[in-house]
Design an enzyme around this catalytic site. Structure first.
Site, PDB file in Angstrom:
ATOM      1  N   CYS A   1       3.550   8.593   0.816  1.00 23.22           N
ATOM      2  CA  CYS A   1       4.127   7.678   1.810  1.00 23.22           C
ATOM      3  C   CYS A   1       4.210   6.320   1.119  1.00 23.22           C
ATOM      4  CB  CYS A   1       3.216   7.640   3.036  1.00 23.22           C
ATOM      5  SG  CYS A   1       3.740   6.414   4.246  1.00 23.22           S
TER       6      CYS A   1
ATOM      7  N   LEU B   1      11.225   6.761  17.099  1.00 20.41           N
ATOM      8  CA  LEU B   1      11.873   6.488  18.381  1.00 20.41           C
ATOM      9  C   LEU B   1      10.884   5.919  19.408  1.00 20.41           C
ATOM     10  CD1 LEU B   1      14.723   6.790  19.622  1.00 20.41           C
ATOM     11  CD2 LEU B   1      13.886   8.853  20.718  1.00 20.41           C
TER      12      LEU B   1
ATOM     13  N   CYS C   1       6.735  -6.947   6.817  1.00 20.84           N
ATOM     14  CA  CYS C   1       7.902  -6.409   7.517  1.00 20.84           C
ATOM     15  C   CYS C   1       8.496  -7.481   8.424  1.00 20.84           C
ATOM     16  CB  CYS C   1       7.500  -5.189   8.355  1.00 20.84           C
ATOM     17  SG  CYS C   1       8.931  -4.345   9.060  1.00 20.84           S
TER      18      CYS C   1
ATOM     19  N   CYS D   1       7.135  -4.400  15.462  1.00 27.47           N
ATOM     20  CA  CYS D   1       6.676  -3.315  16.338  1.00 27.47           C
ATOM     21  C   CYS D   1       5.236  -3.614  16.749  1.00 27.47           C
ATOM     22  CB  CYS D   1       6.764  -1.982  15.604  1.00 27.47           C
ATOM     23  SG  CYS D   1       8.420  -1.655  14.980  1.00 27.47           S
TER      24      CYS D   1
ATOM     25  N   CYS E   1       2.044  -1.711  15.301  1.00 27.65           N
ATOM     26  CA  CYS E   1       1.971  -1.499  13.856  1.00 27.65           C
ATOM     27  C   CYS E   1       1.224  -2.638  13.160  1.00 27.65           C
ATOM     28  CB  CYS E   1       3.393  -1.369  13.305  1.00 27.65           C
ATOM     29  SG  CYS E   1       3.456  -1.374  11.519  1.00 27.65           S
TER      30      CYS E   1
ATOM     31  N   GLU F   1       0.830  -1.203   0.000  1.00 27.54           N
ATOM     32  CA  GLU F   1       0.000   0.000   0.000  1.00 27.54           C
ATOM     33  C   GLU F   1       0.868   1.258   0.000  1.00 27.54           C
ATOM     34  OE1 GLU F   1      -3.967  -1.790   2.173  1.00 27.54           O
ATOM     35  OE2 GLU F   1      -2.502  -0.802   3.441  1.00 27.54           O
TER      36      GLU F   1
ATOM     37  N   CYS G   1      -0.768   6.467   9.826  1.00 20.33           N
ATOM     38  CA  CYS G   1       0.476   5.831  10.259  1.00 20.33           C
ATOM     39  C   CYS G   1       0.201   4.571  11.061  1.00 20.33           C
ATOM     40  CB  CYS G   1       1.255   6.790  11.144  1.00 20.33           C
ATOM     41  SG  CYS G   1       2.140   7.992  10.203  1.00 20.33           S
TER      42      CYS G   1
END
Ligand code: SF4
Length: 346
Positions: free
Chosen positions: A107, A221, A114, A118, A121, A94, A339
């Protein structure tokens, strides 16, 4: 036996020129085909109307054009657009167009799924299947540039590598894509308008500095306390904050360019005074600016946006310490384009 055809867009212009000379044609033919592939974004050899029919057939016999296709395009009430992009092998990634009054930002994704984990996410739930090729990254940008012109009457102004995947885990292809995006034969964009956002892979941050890249660096971070960061970004155990800090200091010494820290504040995770103090201390190691990002809950609701009071406390303390801080409101929430929400749900 079927001959496996090569992806013609994996060839450089020089390689195409050499190919045509070997075929008894002129090197110049390579320039023409290269222009069709990259500046005119041809989807088939048939489109190459200034190339003879015989040559087009010869190309058809030897090569394929592995163009991406936008499978579905969703438009949010706030103007954000999300593309589900089908790759030549059927996999989907995407990419998102985010318009504001002054800029339109693409973006883009760098991997299918991935390999990092995380916890906040949505992409992390899709295991990494493969890296994207440079042309697949480039094509996402071209598709969004076209949509920006069509729906917002202006070309794309910025690019962030913040979609699916960790860009520094696909470093070579990301660099090749950026070379193409910034070259005159590609989109001719300034590297200053491109930001690569990483979860923080120290070795690769140092390599980027050594390679003297001209684009910007952002680091997701989210915590400057090792235990907290490891609990939400487990690879922090392998690459702890001290290593990240050293790599960022190395980056700044070599490039003299500020770093952006992306930071989400979650309720009960990183919203205490201790978290704020640790973050402010980390921000002082290297010149930086901070983007506090509004969080978009993913399905299970384990992570929740912190209270306004906690956010204001962060902002006030950062400003008191003369650290530039922007608050990024979430965009495209209604189409899962915000995000951390990219998870091929369409
Ligand atoms: S936040 Fe980025 S690095 Fe972490 S799992 Fe999601 S896509 Fe991967």
């Amino acid at each position: 036996m079927e001959i496996k055809k090569k992806d013609i867009r994996a060839l450089t212009k020089e390689q195409l020129r050499v190919f045509f000379v070997k075929e008894g044609d002129k090197a110049f033919r390579g320039n023409q085909v290269y222009e069709w592939l990259w500046q005119k974004a041809a989807y088939s050899f048939e489109d190459m109307t200034n190339i003879s029919k015989e040559t087009r057939q010869m190309l058809e016999d030897n090569f394929v054009i592995n163009h991406i296709r936008v499978d579905t395009m969703q438009r949010s009430n706030d103007g954000t657009i999300k593309n589900a992009v089908r790759l030549h092998d059927g996999l989907i990634v995407e990419s998102v167009l985010i318009p504001t009054s002054t800029r339109t930002t693409a973006c883009v994704s760098s991997q299918v799924g991935c390999s990092l984990d995380c916890k906040f996410c949505a992409t992390s739930r899709l295991k990494r299947m493969r890296n994207l090729n440079p042309d697949e990254i480039y094509d996402q940008v071209v598709a969004i540039d076209n949509e920006s012109r069509l729906y917002h009457n202006r070309p794309l102004s910025n690019i962030v590598f913040m979609g699916m995947g960790e860009p520094l885990m696909n470093y070579n292809n990301v660099i090749k894509a950026i070379d193409k995006i910034t070259s005159k034969e590609g989109l001719g964009m300034s590297p200053k308008r491109i930001t690569v956002s990483t979860s923080g892979v120290p070795k690769m941050i140092k390599k980027m500095a050594d390679d003297e890249v001209k684009f910007n660096l952002a680091v997701s971070l989210h915590s400057a306390v090792d235990e907290v960061r490891t609990s939400i970004m487990p690879f922090n155990e392998t690459f702890p904050l001290q290593d990240l800090r050293e790599s960022l200091e190395y980056w700044y010494t070599k490039t003299q360019r500020k770093i952006s820290y992306e930071y989400v504040v979650w309720k009960g995770i990183n919203d205490t005074q201790n978290d704020i103090d640790a973050f402010v201390k980390f921000c002082k190691y290297v010149p930086c600016k901070v983007n506090i990002i509004e969080y978009n809950p993913i399905d299970d609701g384990e992570f929740q946006q912190a209270s306004n009071e906690a956010l204001e406390n962060y902002i006030r303390t950062l400003e008191q310490n003369r650290i530039v801080v922007n608050v990024r409101r979430s965009r495209g929430k209604d189409i899962d384009a915000a995000c951390g929400q990219l998870a091929n749900k369409t």
